[in-house]
Scaffold this motif. Structure first.
Motif, PDB file in Angstrom:
ATOM      1  N   ARG A 223      21.236  42.108   7.411  1.00  0.00           N
ATOM      2  CA  ARG A 223      20.496  40.926   6.999  1.00  0.00           C
ATOM      3  C   ARG A 223      20.937  39.708   7.817  1.00  0.00           C
ATOM      4  O   ARG A 223      22.132  39.501   8.040  1.00  0.00           O
ATOM      5  CB  ARG A 223      20.700  40.657   5.508  1.00  0.00           C
ATOM      6  CG  ARG A 223      19.751  39.588   4.956  1.00  0.00           C
ATOM      7  CD  ARG A 223      19.969  39.420   3.464  1.00  0.00           C
ATOM      8  NE  ARG A 223      19.708  40.644   2.732  1.00  0.00           N
ATOM      9  CZ  ARG A 223      18.489  41.040   2.365  1.00  0.00           C
ATOM     10  NH1 ARG A 223      17.426  40.315   2.680  1.00  0.00           N
ATOM     11  NH2 ARG A 223      18.342  42.157   1.682  1.00  0.00           N
ATOM     12  N   LEU A 224      19.962  38.921   8.252  1.00  0.00           N
ATOM     13  CA  LEU A 224      20.239  37.686   8.988  1.00  0.00           C
ATOM     14  C   LEU A 224      19.877  36.495   8.113  1.00  0.00           C
ATOM     15  O   LEU A 224      18.785  36.427   7.556  1.00  0.00           O
ATOM     16  CB  LEU A 224      19.436  37.638  10.294  1.00  0.00           C
ATOM     17  CG  LEU A 224      19.798  38.680  11.350  1.00  0.00           C
ATOM     18  CD1 LEU A 224      18.824  38.601  12.533  1.00  0.00           C
ATOM     19  CD2 LEU A 224      21.236  38.471  11.840  1.00  0.00           C
ATOM     20  N   ALA A 225      20.795  35.551   8.013  1.00  0.00           N
ATOM     21  CA  ALA A 225      20.569  34.368   7.191  1.00  0.00           C
ATOM     22  C   ALA A 225      19.877  33.249   7.968  1.00  0.00           C
ATOM     23  O   ALA A 225      19.605  32.196   7.416  1.00  0.00           O
ATOM     24  CB  ALA A 225      21.899  33.854   6.640  1.00  0.00           C
ATOM     25  N   GLY A 226      19.591  33.490   9.223  1.00  0.00           N
ATOM     26  CA  GLY A 226      18.962  32.469  10.051  1.00  0.00           C
ATOM     27  C   GLY A 226      19.246  32.746  11.507  1.00  0.00           C
ATOM     28  O   GLY A 226      19.804  33.791  11.861  1.00  0.00           O
ATOM     29  N   PRO A 227      18.870  31.825  12.391  1.00  0.00           N
ATOM     30  CA  PRO A 227      19.160  32.014  13.813  1.00  0.00           C
ATOM     31  C   PRO A 227      20.662  31.959  14.060  1.00  0.00           C
ATOM     32  O   PRO A 227      21.408  31.406  13.243  1.00  0.00           O
ATOM     33  CB  PRO A 227      18.446  30.823  14.474  1.00  0.00           C
ATOM     34  CG  PRO A 227      18.399  29.786  13.411  1.00  0.00           C
ATOM     35  CD  PRO A 227      18.222  30.529  12.127  1.00  0.00           C
ATOM     36  N   PRO A 228      21.133  32.543  15.149  1.00  0.00           N
ATOM     37  CA  PRO A 228      22.580  32.546  15.398  1.00  0.00           C
ATOM     38  C   PRO A 228      23.116  31.143  15.660  1.00  0.00           C
ATOM     39  O   PRO A 228      22.384  30.250  16.087  1.00  0.00           O
ATOM     40  CB  PRO A 228      22.711  33.431  16.649  1.00  0.00           C
ATOM     41  CG  PRO A 228      21.393  33.311  17.333  1.00  0.00           C
ATOM     42  CD  PRO A 228      20.377  33.195  16.241  1.00  0.00           C
ATOM     43  N   LYS A 229      24.385  30.974  15.375  1.00  0.00           N
ATOM     44  CA  LYS A 229      25.067  29.750  15.782  1.00  0.00           C
ATOM     45  C   LYS A 229      25.342  29.857  17.281  1.00  0.00           C
ATOM     46  O   LYS A 229      26.024  30.786  17.722  1.00  0.00           O
ATOM     47  CB  LYS A 229      26.381  29.585  15.015  1.00  0.00           C
ATOM     48  CG  LYS A 229      26.213  29.482  13.515  1.00  0.00           C
ATOM     49  CD  LYS A 229      27.568  29.401  12.829  1.00  0.00           C
ATOM     50  CE  LYS A 229      27.420  29.366  11.317  1.00  0.00           C
ATOM     51  NZ  LYS A 229      28.742  29.325  10.637  1.00  0.00           N
ATOM     52  N   GLU A 230      24.805  28.924  18.045  1.00  0.00           N
ATOM     53  CA  GLU A 230      24.954  28.982  19.505  1.00  0.00           C
ATOM     54  C   GLU A 230      25.789  27.808  19.987  1.00  0.00           C
ATOM     55  O   GLU A 230      25.542  26.656  19.605  1.00  0.00           O
ATOM     56  CB  GLU A 230      23.591  28.965  20.194  1.00  0.00           C
ATOM     57  CG  GLU A 230      23.689  29.047  21.720  1.00  0.00           C
ATOM     58  CD  GLU A 230      22.344  29.175  22.397  1.00  0.00           C
ATOM     59  OE1 GLU A 230      22.316  29.186  23.651  1.00  0.00           O
ATOM     60  OE2 GLU A 230      21.318  29.267  21.696  1.00  0.00           O
ATOM     61  N   THR A 231      26.771  28.113  20.806  1.00  0.00           N
ATOM     62  CA  THR A 231      27.618  27.081  21.416  1.00  0.00           C
ATOM     63  C   THR A 231      27.480  27.169  22.928  1.00  0.00           C
ATOM     64  O   THR A 231      27.616  28.244  23.515  1.00  0.00           O
ATOM     65  CB  THR A 231      29.088  27.260  21.018  1.00  0.00           C
ATOM     66  OG1 THR A 231      29.200  27.222  19.594  1.00  0.00           O
ATOM     67  CG2 THR A 231      29.953  26.160  21.611  1.00  0.00           C
TER      68      THR A 231
END
Length: 215
Positions: free
Chosen positions: A57-65
């Motif tokens: 399950r994905l809670a949203g788009p990835p955290k991108e740095t």
């Protein structure tokens, strides 16, 4: 005419602080595009809580740095006797970058006045919406996570005339921004563009499979 005259014009990357009250204070077009850029994507959500049904399950788009190193040099401007470069070196460019993480003095003074008047609850000042612009397919709302400035040379007045700036940028998605905001819309356009590009990759994959079968 030389052959270089027909070369395509290079698009410059940029960091733009969108501030309606001071629209020109935080616009930094990179003098030289960085040769490399590091991007780290960390998925949101997943099966850390023990429920096996949550594993994918994905809670949203990835955290991108995004981490990128930018070089700033006043040599060309000094050779052209640019009066601003002669007087201040690259200090204005560094100041524009730094203003992305400074609160505006007018708001600081206003909050100080409210505090002196006995008003207890004072909200933190908002930074301008910052956009990382890297070509037409990547215009991303970001929060500046860190700025490391290495000044490498100075003029006779000790103004920096050459520096390297390491930028850490945290991409803001629709998980972080309100629904009607411009940043939310920009990120959604970015994700849709990424999805379209991912679909076009299937044609390259089919060609690679076909080439492998011929061998």
């Amino acid at each position: 005419m030389t052959g270089l005259s027909s070369s395509p014009r290079l698009i410059k990357g940029a960091l733009i602080g969108v501030d309606l009250f001071n629209p020109l204070a935080s616009i930094v077009v990179f003098q030289y595009n960085p040769d490399t850029m590091t991007r780290r994507l960390e998925p949101r959500g997943g099966g850390g809580g023990g429920d096996k049904g949550e594993a994918f399950r994905l809670a949203g788009p990835p955290k991108e740095t995004i981490t990128v190193s930018v070089e700033i040099d006043a040599a060309d401007q000094l050779d052209q006797n640019n009066p601003l470069a002669i007087a201040t070196g690259i200090t204005p460019t560094l100041a524009a970058l730094e203003m992305l993480v400074y609160p505006k003095t007018a708001l600081v003074i206003a909050n100080a006045a409210l505090g002196a008047a006995g008003i207890i609850e004072i909200l933190p000042t908002d930074a301008p919406m910052t956009l990382f612009v890297w070509g037409p397919t990547r215009v991303l709302p970001v929060r500046v996570g860190g700025i490391t400035i290495t000044e490498e040379a100075y003029d006779t007045l000790l103004n920096p005339i050459r520096a390297k700036v390491e930028l850490t940028l945290n991409v803001l998605s629709y998980n972080d921004l309100s629904l009607g905001s411009a940043g939310n819309a920009l990120f959604m356009v970015h994700q849709v563009t990424k999805e379209v590009l991912a679909v076009t990759n299937i044609f390259a994959s089919i060609q690679n499979v076909g080439a492998g079968l011929k061998l």
